[in-house]
Design an enzyme around this catalytic site. Structure first.
Site, PDB file in Angstrom:
ATOM      1  N   GLU A  15      48.257  24.734  64.292  1.00 18.60           N
ATOM      2  CA  GLU A  15      47.103  25.632  64.324  1.00 18.60           C
ATOM      3  C   GLU A  15      46.895  26.217  65.714  1.00 18.60           C
ATOM      4  O   GLU A  15      46.487  27.370  65.849  1.00 18.60           O
ATOM      5  CB  GLU A  15      45.827  24.897  63.883  1.00 18.60           C
ATOM      6  N   CYS A  24      40.371  36.740  64.253  1.00 20.19           N
ATOM      7  CA  CYS A  24      41.633  36.372  63.608  1.00 20.19           C
ATOM      8  C   CYS A  24      42.183  37.574  62.836  1.00 20.19           C
ATOM      9  O   CYS A  24      41.490  38.584  62.670  1.00 20.19           O
ATOM     10  CB  CYS A  24      41.417  35.177  62.684  1.00 20.19           C
TER      11      CYS A  24
END
Length: 150
Positions: A15, A24
């Site tokens: 991650e 994002c």
């Protein structure tokens, strides 16, 4: 059962951690290890706060694995499945052949092979997802997953 350190380390490696909020690819403010629920642009957190947010975010994935898996599994298998659910979502896991095979008592090797069906986005293979799925396969089988970091 809850995620073990190996599973937590795997998730952290794949991650990545950003201590300053960012947008994002889906257009959502995100911080830490993919935390979106309370992230706001301009927010900055510490590594300790990022770890706490990750642990909180993993609770849903842990609950999904506890609920959906109906056969005995070991600590590494549980932790692998938490990583997988954290990445693909509980709904996808619930509908997966991987879960169906697991709950039908397929061999660990047969179940582990199913992870590679989940290495694509928009129909094309992503190298990072391929490495993550290989790492998850390894952890599921009790092997060294770190060989897939590079």
């Amino acid at each position: 059962m809850q995620i073990n350190q190996e599973g937590l380390d795997l998730i952290k490696q794949f991650e990545g951690c950003k201590l300053e909020a960012y947008i994002c690819p889906a257009g959502i403010p995100t911080i830490g290890y993919g935390h979106t629920q309370s992230a706001t642009m301009g927010q900055v957190i510490s590594e300790v706060e990022a770890d706490a947010l990750l642990r909180k975010d993993l609770k849903d994935a842990e609950d999904a694995v506890r609920t959906l898996v109906t056969v005995p599994i070991d600590e590494n298998q549980f932790s692998t499945l938490v990583s997988f659910v954290f990445n693909v979502g509980a709904g996808a896991f619930e509908q997966s052949t991987l879960l169906a095979m697991l709950n039908a008592y397929a061999s660990a090797e047969t179940v582990a092979a199913q992870f590679m069906r989940w290495n694509k986005a928009d129909g094309r293979e992503l190298p990072g997802l391929t490495r993550r799925r290989h790492a998850e396969q390894a952890l599921f089988l009790g092997k060294d997953w770190r060989v897939y970091l590079f």
